[in-house]
Every structure is written in structure tokens, then in C-alpha cells.
Design an enzyme around this catalytic site. Structure first.
Site, short mmCIF file in Angstrom:
data_model
loop_
_atom_site.label_atom_id
_atom_site.label_comp_id
_atom_site.label_asym_id
_atom_site.label_seq_id
_atom_site.Cartn_x
_atom_site.Cartn_y
_atom_site.Cartn_z
N GLY A 43 0.95 -1.11 0.06
CA GLY A 43 0.20 -0.14 -0.16
C GLY A 43 0.86 1.12 -0.05
O GLY A 43 2.00 1.19 0.31
N HIS B 19 -4.43 1.66 7.39
CA HIS B 19 -3.04 2.18 7.58
C HIS B 19 -3.01 3.66 6.80
O HIS B 19 -2.33 4.48 6.64
CB HIS B 19 -1.97 1.27 7.39
CG HIS B 19 -0.68 1.64 7.43
ND1 HIS B 19 0.08 1.23 8.33
CD2 HIS B 19 0.04 2.24 6.56
CE1 HIS B 19 1.25 1.75 8.28
NE2 HIS B 19 1.49 2.28 6.86
N GLU B 20 -3.50 3.12 5.35
CA GLU B 20 -3.46 4.22 4.20
C GLU B 20 -4.49 5.53 4.61
O GLU B 20 -3.85 6.54 4.30
CB GLU B 20 -3.60 3.75 3.03
CG GLU B 20 -2.88 2.59 2.62
CD GLU B 20 -1.32 2.87 2.47
OE1 GLU B 20 -0.97 4.02 2.64
OE2 GLU B 20 -0.63 1.98 2.86
ZN ZN Z 1 2.88 3.52 6.01
#
Ligand code: ZN
Length: 184
Positions: free
Chosen positions: A48, A137-138
Site C-alpha cells: 500500500g 493504515h493508508e
Molecule cells: Zn505507511
């Protein structure tokens, strides 16, 4: 901007702490950025990558996660919003912008995201497992939040000297990610 030369930004770079701005229109230029972000993510062996990690303060991220079945979930999401969450689960994370550090992070187990795709159409993503973790997370990156912010104070304390060294630009190159855990 030469999109072929997207470079990863590392811990200590102020752009990683900014709240990214919404994309007004998904233009061909945005599609170029998305293409270059996928290239950069694959080059860095991530699953990602968020736009601020390559110096672009806009609400865009890409993910490409392989399921156990071998099937891949590949998405470019523009202006993503987390619409639903359920459960919670702890799992190991790393971040391309904080090389060499991995830690257990608690996340929602199941999520539903809404976003625009690379053509400006509405997309709904229902995710669990590693994909759900990558999406969260993104999304954090777009709000200037890093996974180390979500660690327990004790765990965070243990990492402090390592993080302080990175803050002064010693990040990256040297710290090849030997761990098998995913980075995004
Ligand atoms: Zn990261």
C-alpha cells in the site's frame, strides 16, 4: 512534476504529518499520479502507498494485497471514507516511510470504504484481513497519522531512540526491511 521520479518520504518529513486535501476532480493528471504511485509501491515492495508518502498532500492511496487464495485486491482510492467498521484485531505492521520498524497494531477487523476510483466513479470496498488493515493504515496517512501513533505508550517509548535517529534523516536506505511483515 516528473511523476516517474516519485520518491518516498521518510519519518521526520513534515508532509507525513499534514492532513491531505481532497481531490476536486479525478483528472488525467490524477490518473498519472496513481500510475506512478503503483510503480513506486511495487519498486519498494509495499502492499500500500498513500500520496503523502511520495510528497503529494492529496487524498489518494493505492493498495495491492494478495489473499491466501492467491487472488489479488488492487485498488486506487481517491477521497476515501471509512463508512462501517466491525470488530477489532491485532496484527503486525510496517511502514515504507518508517523502515526497519515493525509493531503490532490494533485495527478494525472488518471495514467498508467508499471512495472514487481512478476514473472518478464511486467504489465501495468491503474488506477483512490484511486488506482491511492496509486500508486503515493508508487512510491514517491521509490524516497525518502514522502507525507508531497507535502503539501503546510503553512500546512507543522503546522505539523512541530509533525514531529520534530517523527524525534527523538517517532513515531509509540502510534499514532494509528484513522482516517478513507487510509494509504500507
Ligand atoms: Zn505507511
Amino acid at each position: 512534476m516528473d511523476k516517474r521520479s516519485l520518491k518516498l518520504r521518510y519519518y521526520g518529513d513534515p508532509i507525513l504529518r499534514q492532513k491531505a486535501a481532497p481531490v476536486q476532480t479525478v483528472t488525467p493528471e490524477i490518473r498519472d499520479v496513481i500510475g506512478a504511485m503503483f510503480d513506486c509501491m511495487y519498486r519498494e515492495r509495499g502492499i500500500g502507498l498513500a500520496a503523502p508518502q511520495v510528497g503529494i498532500a492529496q487524498r489518494i492511496f493505492v493498495v495491492d494485497v494478495e489473499k491466501e487464495s492467491g487472488e489479488r485486491s488492487k485498488y486506487a482510492l481517491v477521497n476515501p471514507v471509512m463508512k462501517e467498521t466491525a470488530g477489532s484485531i491485532v496484527g503486525e505492521e510496517g511502514c515504507l516511510s518508517i523502515p526497519g520498524i515493525h509493531a503490532d497494531v490494533k485495527r478494525h477487523a472488518d471495514v467498508v470504504f467508499e471512495a472514487l476510483d481512478e476514473h472518478g466513479g464511486l467504489v465501495v470496498v468491503r474488506a477483512e484481513g490484511l486488506l482491511a488493515r492496509a486500508l486503515q493504515h493508508e487512510l491514517d496517512h491521509l490524516d497525518g497519522v502514522l502507525f507508531i501513533d497507535r502503539l501503546s505508550p510503553i512500546r512507543r517509548k522503546l522505539l523512541e531512540s530509533k525514531l529520534a535517529r530517523m527524525q534527523f534523516g538517517e532513515a531509509g536506505k540502510a534499514a532494509s526491511t528484513a522482516s517478513a511483515s507487510p509494509s504500507f
